[in-house]
Design a protein around this motif. Structure first.
Motif, PDB file in Angstrom:
ATOM      1  N   SER A 147       0.433  -1.477  -0.312  1.00  0.00           N
ATOM      2  CA  SER A 147      -0.239  -0.049   0.131  1.00  0.00           C
ATOM      3  C   SER A 147       1.013   1.028   0.032  1.00  0.00           C
ATOM      4  CB  SER A 147      -1.464   0.135   1.258  1.00  0.00           C
ATOM      5  OG  SER A 147      -0.063   0.286   2.230  1.00  0.00           O
ATOM      6  N   GLU A 148       1.668   1.191   0.462  1.00  0.00           N
ATOM      7  CA  GLU A 148       3.018   2.173   0.139  1.00  0.00           C
ATOM      8  C   GLU A 148       3.930   2.872  -0.986  1.00  0.00           C
ATOM      9  OE1 GLU A 148       4.371   3.890   3.186  1.00  0.00           O
ATOM     10  OE2 GLU A 148       5.181   5.438   1.703  1.00  0.00           O
ATOM     11  N   ALA A 149       3.768   1.426  -1.550  1.00  0.00           N
ATOM     12  CA  ALA A 149       3.912   1.855  -3.138  1.00  0.00           C
ATOM     13  C   ALA A 149       2.561   2.125  -3.284  1.00  0.00           C
ATOM     14  CB  ALA A 149       4.559   0.223  -3.615  1.00  0.00           C
ATOM     15  N   GLU A 150       1.493   1.804  -3.865  1.00  0.00           N
ATOM     16  CA  GLU A 150       0.556   2.473  -4.118  1.00  0.00           C
ATOM     17  C   GLU A 150       0.411   3.618  -3.915  1.00  0.00           C
ATOM     18  OE1 GLU A 150      -3.274  -0.336  -3.190  1.00  0.00           O
ATOM     19  OE2 GLU A 150      -2.297  -1.803  -4.469  1.00  0.00           O
ATOM     20  N   ARG A 151       0.712   4.013  -2.500  1.00  0.00           N
ATOM     21  CA  ARG A 151       0.406   5.371  -2.306  1.00  0.00           C
ATOM     22  C   ARG A 151       1.351   6.538  -3.078  1.00  0.00           C
ATOM     23  NH1 ARG A 151       1.530   9.190   1.871  1.00  0.00           N
ATOM     24  NH2 ARG A 151       2.896   8.316   2.280  1.00  0.00           N
ATOM     25  N   THR A 152       2.516   5.941  -3.647  1.00  0.00           N
ATOM     26  CA  THR A 152       3.787   6.455  -4.361  1.00  0.00           C
ATOM     27  C   THR A 152       3.068   6.353  -5.524  1.00  0.00           C
ATOM     28  OG1 THR A 152       5.118   5.338  -2.535  1.00  0.00           O
ATOM     29  CG2 THR A 152       5.730   6.914  -4.698  1.00  0.00           C
ATOM     30  N   ARG A 153       2.424   5.787  -5.806  1.00  0.00           N
ATOM     31  CA  ARG A 153       2.638   5.636  -7.277  1.00  0.00           C
ATOM     32  C   ARG A 153       0.518   6.642  -7.468  1.00  0.00           C
ATOM     33  NH1 ARG A 153       1.488  -0.235  -9.353  1.00  0.00           N
ATOM     34  NH2 ARG A 153      -0.881   0.204  -9.000  1.00  0.00           N
ATOM     35  N   LEU A 154       0.337   6.667  -6.893  1.00  0.00           N
ATOM     36  CA  LEU A 154      -1.313   7.202  -6.656  1.00  0.00           C
ATOM     37  C   LEU A 154      -1.072   8.365  -6.832  1.00  0.00           C
ATOM     38  CD1 LEU A 154      -4.190   5.415  -4.642  1.00  0.00           C
ATOM     39  CD2 LEU A 154      -4.231   6.039  -7.162  1.00  0.00           C
ATOM     40  N   GLU A 155      -0.227   9.034  -5.988  1.00  0.00           N
ATOM     41  CA  GLU A 155       0.606  10.410  -5.964  1.00  0.00           C
ATOM     42  C   GLU A 155       1.198  11.011  -7.473  1.00  0.00           C
ATOM     43  OE1 GLU A 155       2.071  11.016  -0.846  1.00  0.00           O
ATOM     44  OE2 GLU A 155       3.919  11.412  -2.294  1.00  0.00           O
ATOM     45  N   THR A 156       2.057  10.330  -7.516  1.00  0.00           N
ATOM     46  CA  THR A 156       2.782  10.046  -9.150  1.00  0.00           C
ATOM     47  C   THR A 156       1.681  10.628  -9.978  1.00  0.00           C
ATOM     48  OG1 THR A 156       4.129   8.589  -7.961  1.00  0.00           O
ATOM     49  CG2 THR A 156       4.797   9.978 -10.612  1.00  0.00           C
ATOM     50  N   VAL A 157       0.535  10.091  -9.876  1.00  0.00           N
ATOM     51  CA  VAL A 157      -0.461   9.758 -11.400  1.00  0.00           C
ATOM     52  C   VAL A 157      -1.521  11.151 -10.311  1.00  0.00           C
ATOM     53  CG1 VAL A 157      -3.680   9.111 -11.318  1.00  0.00           C
ATOM     54  CG2 VAL A 157      -0.756   7.777 -11.109  1.00  0.00           C
ATOM     55  N   PHE A 158      -1.660  11.903  -9.097  1.00  0.00           N
ATOM     56  CA  PHE A 158      -2.439  13.078  -9.074  1.00  0.00           C
ATOM     57  C   PHE A 158      -1.322  14.091  -9.080  1.00  0.00           C
ATOM     58  CE2 PHE A 158      -3.272  16.090  -5.550  1.00  0.00           C
ATOM     59  CZ  PHE A 158      -5.123  16.162  -5.414  1.00  0.00           C
ATOM     60  N   ASN A 159       0.241  14.072  -8.678  1.00  0.00           N
ATOM     61  CA  ASN A 159       0.657  14.871  -9.312  1.00  0.00           C
ATOM     62  C   ASN A 159       1.085  15.868 -10.697  1.00  0.00           C
ATOM     63  OD1 ASN A 159       1.115  15.687  -6.813  1.00  0.00           O
ATOM     64  ND2 ASN A 159       2.711  14.710  -6.266  1.00  0.00           N
ATOM     65  N   SER A 160       0.322  13.995 -11.335  1.00  0.00           N
ATOM     66  CA  SER A 160       1.161  14.941 -12.908  1.00  0.00           C
ATOM     67  C   SER A 160      -0.084  14.924 -13.733  1.00  0.00           C
ATOM     68  CB  SER A 160       1.769  12.811 -13.717  1.00  0.00           C
ATOM     69  OG  SER A 160       2.175  12.501 -12.922  1.00  0.00           O
ATOM     70  N   ILE A 161      -1.241  15.046 -13.261  1.00  0.00           N
ATOM     71  CA  ILE A 161      -2.349  15.306 -13.890  1.00  0.00           C
ATOM     72  C   ILE A 161      -2.278  16.549 -14.067  1.00  0.00           C
ATOM     73  CG2 ILE A 161      -5.118  15.720 -13.604  1.00  0.00           C
ATOM     74  CD1 ILE A 161      -4.903  13.311 -11.602  1.00  0.00           C
ATOM     75  N   HIS A 162      -2.526  16.777 -15.869  1.00  0.00           N
ATOM     76  CA  HIS A 162      -2.679  17.891 -16.407  1.00  0.00           C
ATOM     77  C   HIS A 162      -3.532  19.452 -15.975  1.00  0.00           C
ATOM     78  CE1 HIS A 162      -0.933  20.374 -19.147  1.00  0.00           C
ATOM     79  NE2 HIS A 162      -2.472  20.665 -20.157  1.00  0.00           N
TER      80      HIS A 162
END
Ligand code: ADP
Length: 490
Positions: A147-162
């Motif tokens: 879930s830590e890895a998932e959190r990081t992935r979601l964070e990356t997605v969230f931060n990359s949204i245009h």
């Protein structure tokens, strides 16, 4: 010297107690409880490896003591000493999960064996328990790592949204903000998170949007936001169940510019098309004044005029449809549908009188206001009521019902005109479709396509029920936002 396992003995008869102590002392440490109180004290303080309790002890049933002790120390091996192994006692022993029992004749070896077997069994259970705990813990740790890895992935997605995204909690405090949103408003995430949103965003269009959040799930509220540098954004506010609100922003400056160019083009084209048509009409009217015409010439002129009018209304309808379908018309205000109906009926008075149509309106109870574009809703009513009058026979009857039901307004327009053939009903909302039974009437076949686009742009739906020879009923359902004010009818 390794520490020996401690056996706690709680027996009623002191001779048996002594016998046990004696037998066990060879391999184990022993402790003797003299009454219930000391039994519990020893259980707490000396953490015995096994408990041996008499069938009766200090005036209590051994089984009752076992039940209580096992409740508190479920893994403690427990033996019951009984004078006689009665079936009832053995059943109870199995029922509550006591390790076993000891009964005379008692030999030292047998006592030690019984204790040793119980301890072995308990150790096996203990080992299994420890293994299970280790396994579950490591699986939990692994899951926590995932879930830590998932959190990081979601964070990356969230931060990359245009597009800009901001999540608000139920008290309108900023929970999350992505870099695009920070860039749009010149904010920094550190200074923004945890603050009330209205402290952070002061742009008037956004303040208005946030102060009137959608109260229903699945209802998204839109607002156009103009920036001082000329950029235009489209802000959306979406309720999220058990979280709060999501505020999203995307830049529609280019779309707006395209829409402006399109409108300009449409305006020029329609002007260029309409002007020659206007002069065609003008000259056809002048021809009569230039000299007398015979009947055929007059008939031909009438046909030219009708065709030109047809082309003009076709151009107008196409322009309308183009702008509704572009979907950039986000103007919304509180409107009373029954008020709009009055304007429609006023406009259609000429046709109503000319055909002697009996129009009946029924508005049930007070209608709540709709968040809608009043100009577009007027077009809806003009088209549907206009069709009912246009397609009705002379002295026909048209009735218009409006009622509020389950957060929606239902409009029903019924006529007793020619009706719509069943095979046509599925197509009447298509562009350029005209019914097979109405050749006597002119039209572009675009009216209902425009109406349907408008209704859908307001999250509504519409349909028709009709029987040839009996008439048609058009139904329009428009949603009412729960926070729409009730406007009391006079
Ligand atoms: P138009 O009226 O210009 O033909 P519309 O899109 O408004 O175009 O309607 C499409 C078709 O639906 C019409 O051509 C007609 O066949 C049918 N229609 C619409 N309203 C009625 C009505 N009240 N009674 C009978 N037919 C209707």
């Amino acid at each position: 010297m390794p520490k020996l396992d401690l056996i706690l003995i709680a027996l009623e008869t002191s001779t048996i107690s002594k016998l046990m102590e004696h037998a066990l002392r060879v391999k184990y440490d022993t402790a003797v409880a003299t009454d219930i109180k000391s039994l519990y004290r020893l259980l707490q303080e000396s953490t015995p490896a096994l408990l041996l309790v008499g069938e009766q002890f200090d005036g209590q049933e051994g089984i009752a003591i076992a039940e209580e002790v096992l409740d508190r120390f479920p893994t403690l091996p427990f033996l019951i000493y009984t004078d006689k192994a009665k079936p009832e006692l053995i059943k109870s022993i199995f029922r509550i999960g006591v390790s076993g029992f000891l009964a005379p004749p008692l030999k030292t070896d047998e006592i030690v064996d019984a204790i040793e077997n119980s301890l072995k069994h308990a150790h096996r259970i203990g080992d299994w328990l420890r293994r299970e705990v280790r396994r579950t813990t490591s699986s939990l740790k692994r899951r926590a790592r995932i879930s830590e890895a998932e959190r990081t992935r979601l964070e990356t997605v969230f931060n990359s949204i245009h597009d800009g995204v901001m999540i608000l909690d139920e008290d309108n405090m900023v929970m999350l903000i992505n870099p695009a949103m920070c860039r749009t408003f010149g904010l920094s995430a550190e200074d923004t998170i945890g603050k009330p949103v209205l402290e952070v965003l002061t742009q008037p269009d956004l303040v208005a949007l946030i102060k009137q959040p959608p109260v229903q799930q699945n209802v998204v509220q839109y607002h156009e936001v103009s920036f001082p540098d000329g950029r235009v954004g489209s802000a959306q506010l979406t309720p999220i169940y058990e979280v709060g609100l999501a505020l999203t922003m995307f830049d529609i400056t280019d779309l707006k510019e395209m829409d402006r160019i399109r409108s300009e083009l449409v305006h020029t084209v329609s002007h260029d098309l309409r002007s020659p048509l206007t002069s065609v009409i003008g000259y056809t009217e002048l021809i009569e004044r230039a000299g007398s015409l015979n009947d055929s010439q007059r008939e031909f002129l009438k046909r030219i005029q009708e065709s030109v009018q047809h082309i003009t209304s076709l151009i107008n309808d196409l322009l309308e449809l183009g702008s509704v379908e572009a979907g950039l018309d986000t103007r919304r205000e509180y409107v009373q549908l029954d008020g709009i109906l009055n304007y429609t009926l006023e406009m259609l008075q000429g046709q109503i009188k000319a055909k002697h149509i009996k129009v009946q309106t029924e508005i049930i109870s007070t209608l709540p206001a709709l968040r809608a574009n009043p100009v577009r809703l007027r077009q809806v009513l003009d088209n549907v009521v206009g069709n009912a009058i246009k397609y009705s026979y002379d002295q026909g009857e048209v009735s218009i019902f409006m009622r509020a039901e389950d957060s929606q307004i239902i409009v029903q327009v019924t006529d007793n005109g020619p009706g719509i053939p069943a095979k046509d009903q599925a197509h009447i909302f298509d562009k350029f479709f005209r019914g097979s039974n109405i050749s006597a009437h002119t039209g572009s076949g675009l009216g209902l396509a425009i109406v349907k686009s408008i209704v859908e742009a307001h999250q509504g739906r519409m349909w028709v029920e009709s029987t040839v020879g009996r008439g048609s009923s058009f139904f329009i359902v428009l949603p009412v936002l729960a926070d729409s004010p009730q406007i009391v009818k006079r």
